[in-house]
Design an enzyme around this catalytic site. Structure first.
Site, mmCIF file in Angstrom:
data_model
loop_
_atom_site.group_PDB
_atom_site.id
_atom_site.type_symbol
_atom_site.label_atom_id
_atom_site.label_comp_id
_atom_site.label_asym_id
_atom_site.label_seq_id
_atom_site.Cartn_x
_atom_site.Cartn_y
_atom_site.Cartn_z
ATOM 1 C CE LYS A 54 11.775 8.701 -12.531
ATOM 2 N NZ LYS A 54 12.465 7.809 -13.462
ATOM 3 C CD GLN A 98 14.507 5.013 -11.978
ATOM 4 O OE1 GLN A 98 13.437 5.328 -12.490
ATOM 5 N NE2 GLN A 98 15.473 5.895 -11.838
ATOM 6 C CG ASP A 121 12.269 6.071 -19.240
ATOM 7 O OD1 ASP A 121 12.342 7.204 -18.735
ATOM 8 O OD2 ASP A 121 12.448 5.020 -18.599
HETATM 9 N N1 L34 Z 1 14.419 4.329 -16.887
HETATM 10 N N2 L34 Z 1 15.985 5.265 -15.488
HETATM 11 C C1 L34 Z 1 14.961 5.418 -16.336
HETATM 12 N N3 L34 Z 1 14.443 6.638 -16.652
HETATM 13 C C2 L34 Z 1 14.965 7.758 -16.085
HETATM 14 O O1 L34 Z 1 14.502 8.955 -16.429
HETATM 15 C C3 L34 Z 1 16.017 7.627 -15.171
HETATM 16 N N4 L34 Z 1 16.572 8.704 -14.518
HETATM 17 C C4 L34 Z 1 18.012 8.728 -14.278
HETATM 18 C C5 L34 Z 1 18.374 7.393 -13.590
HETATM 19 N N5 L34 Z 1 17.646 6.249 -14.126
HETATM 20 C C6 L34 Z 1 16.553 6.358 -14.909
HETATM 21 C C7 L34 Z 1 15.951 9.324 -13.499
HETATM 22 O O2 L34 Z 1 14.764 9.164 -13.245
HETATM 23 C C8 L34 Z 1 18.130 9.921 -13.341
HETATM 24 N N6 L34 Z 1 16.797 10.141 -12.839
HETATM 25 C C9 L34 Z 1 16.466 11.033 -11.803
HETATM 26 C C10 L34 Z 1 15.164 11.201 -11.344
HETATM 27 C C11 L34 Z 1 14.869 12.075 -10.304
HETATM 28 C C12 L34 Z 1 15.847 12.805 -9.719
HETATM 29 C C13 L34 Z 1 17.152 12.665 -10.167
HETATM 30 C C14 L34 Z 1 17.448 11.774 -11.197
HETATM 31 C C15 L34 Z 1 15.499 13.715 -8.595
HETATM 32 O O3 L34 Z 1 14.375 13.762 -8.161
HETATM 33 N N7 L34 Z 1 16.482 14.469 -8.079
HETATM 34 C C16 L34 Z 1 16.262 15.395 -6.998
HETATM 35 C C17 L34 Z 1 16.567 14.774 -5.654
HETATM 36 C C18 L34 Z 1 17.913 14.134 -5.545
HETATM 37 C C19 L34 Z 1 18.146 13.360 -4.236
HETATM 38 O O4 L34 Z 1 17.732 13.861 -3.174
HETATM 39 O O5 L34 Z 1 18.784 12.317 -4.285
HETATM 40 C C20 L34 Z 1 17.143 16.616 -7.290
HETATM 41 O O6 L34 Z 1 16.879 17.654 -6.707
HETATM 42 O O7 L34 Z 1 18.077 16.513 -8.094
#
Ligand code: L34
Length: 305
Positions: A54, A98, A121
Site C-alpha cells: 500500500k 490493517q 476501507d
Molecule cells: N483494514 N485490513 C484492512 N483493509 C484491507 O483492505 C485489508 N485487506 C485484507 C487483509 N486485511 C485488511 C488487504 O489489504 C487483504 N488485503 C490484501 C492486500 C494486498 C494484497 C493481498 C491482500 C496483495 O498485495 N497481494 C499480492 C501479494 C501477495 C503476497 O506476496 O503475499 C498478490 O499478488 O495477491
C-alpha cells in the site's frame, strides 16, 4: 476450454496510472496532496507485506502516506488515541487500520472510531449502510476491485447469475451488494449451504472468499464462467500435494511455502472462461482501489467533483 488468466497486476497498474494523473491534477489545480494514514499493529508477516504494498502504491501515484507501526501489546485506548490523531489531521484524508488486530482488541470498536469521512476501507457502519442502500460512499477495496476486474474484461454484470462463497463483512457481503447494484442475481453461500457444488455451478460469476485452500474444483464451475479467487492461503511444503509441489517448485525451494487461493487453479482453468490467479489476481486490485478511495476522499474534502 482453457480459461483466460486475468492479470491483476497489470489491471492494478492501469488503475494506478488513472489515479496518478488525477492526483497530479488535484495538486496543480487545488494545491492538495491526498494523504493516507495506515495503522499496523504487531508483526503479522502477511499484514506487513500488504501494508508495504500500500505504501509503495501511494508513492507511485503521488499520495502522501504514513505508516504508524504499533506494538502488539498496545492497549485499546492507546490505539483509539492514534486513530483520533489521524481523524484530526488536515493532511490525512484516508485512514486504514490493517486487520486482523490482536485478540485483546475489539476490532469493531476501533473501526467505528474512524471518521466515516476518512474511512477509505468502507468498514464504518455509516458507510456499510450507504453501501446497502446504494448511496455513493467509500466501497470496501477488495469488493470494488472484484467489480473492476469483471468490468475490465468487457463482461456485462446485468442479468448474470452471481454466486459468492463466503459471507464475511469484508468481502462476501459487500461484494454481494455491489453485484446486486449492478443488476446481477446474487446468491451468497456459506458453511451451512446444502450441496455447495450444485449451487456454485449455477454461476456465470463465481466468487470464492472463504479461506479454504483449493476448495473450488472443476465440479463447482459452469463451463465458461468467470471465477474470481479471493482466498490467500499459505501452504507449507510438508502440507502440499505432489501436484502442488511440482507446480510451485520454485516457491517451495526459495521459501519452503507457497500461496494458493480458494480455487483449485489447475483444475478450474480447464473449464472456466476467465480465472484470477493467486498471487497476482485480486490482491493487487485491493491496493489499487485503496488509491482510488484515498483520491476520492481528498477530492471530497476539497469539494472537487
Ligand atoms: N483494514 N485490513 C484492512 N483493509 C484491507 O483492505 C485489508 N485487506 C485484507 C487483509 N486485511 C485488511 C488487504 O489489504 C487483504 N488485503 C490484501 C492486500 C494486498 C494484497 C493481498 C491482500 C496483495 O498485495 N497481494 C499480492 C501479494 C501477495 C503476497 O506476496 O503475499 C498478490 O499478488 O495477491
Amino acid at each position: 476450454m482453457t480459461a483466460k488468466i486475468i492479470d491483476g497486476k497489470s489491471l492494478a497498474a492501469q488503475i494506478r496510472e488513472e489515479v496518478k494523473s488525477e492526483v497530479e491534477k488535484l495538486k496543480s489545480e487545488k494545491g492538495i496532496v491526498p494523504g493516507l494514514g495506515v495503522i499496523l499493529v504487531g508483526e503479522n508477516p502477511a499484514s506487513k507485506v500488504y501494508v508495504r504494498n500500500k505504501a509503495r502504491a501511494c508513492e507511485h501515484v503521488g499520495i502522501y502516506s504514513e505508516t504508524i507501526k504499533l506494538h502488539e501489546d498496545i492497549s485499546e485506548e492507546e490505539l483509539l488515541n492514534n486513530v483520533d490523531k489521524l481523524n484530526n489531521r488536515e493532511d490525512i484524508h484516508g485512514i486504514l487500520v490493517q486487520l486482523p488486530l490482536p485478540e485483546h482488541i475489539n476490532s469493531e470498536k476501533i473501526l467505528f472510531a474512524i471518521s466515516p469521512d476518512k474511512d477509505v476501507d468502507g468498514f464504518h457502519p455509516i458507510n456499510v449502510g450507504k453501501l446497502t442502500t446504494g448511496e455513493e460512499t467509500f466501497y470496501p477495496c477488495t469488493p470494488s476491485g472484484i467489480i473492476e476486474i469483471i468490468k475490465r474484461q468487457g463482461i456485462e454484470i446485468k442479468g448474470k447469475e452471481a454466486v459468492i462463497i463466503g459471507r464475511s463483512n469484508i468481502v462476501g457481503k459487500p461484494v454481494a451488494f455491489l453485484l446486486l447494484h449492478n443488476h446481477a442475481t446474487v446468491t451468497i453461500c456459506h458453511s451451512r449451504t446444502v450441496d455447495l457444488p450444485k449451487v456454485a455451478k449455477r454461476a456465470d460469476i463465481l466468487i470464492a472468499a472463504v479461506g479454504k485452500p483449493l476448495l473450488v474444483t472443476d465440479e463447482y464451475v459452469k463451463p465458461g464462467a468467470i471465477v474470481i479467487d479471493v482466498g490467500i492461503n499459505r501452504i507449507k511444503k510438508e502440507d502440499a500435494s505432489e501436484e502442488l509441489l511440482n507446480w510451485r517448485k520454485d516457491a517451495f525451494e526459495k521459501r519452503g511455502s507457497t500461496l494458493v487461493g480458494d480455487v483449485d487453479f489447475l483444475k478450474v482453468k480447464e473449464i472456466a472462461g476467465y480465472l484470477t490467479p493467486v498471487p497476482g489476481g485480486v490482491g493487487p486490485l485491493t491496493v489499487a482501489m485503496l488509491m482510488k478511495n484515498t483520491l476520492l476522499s481528498a477530492k471530497r474534502f476539497a469539494q472537487v467533483k
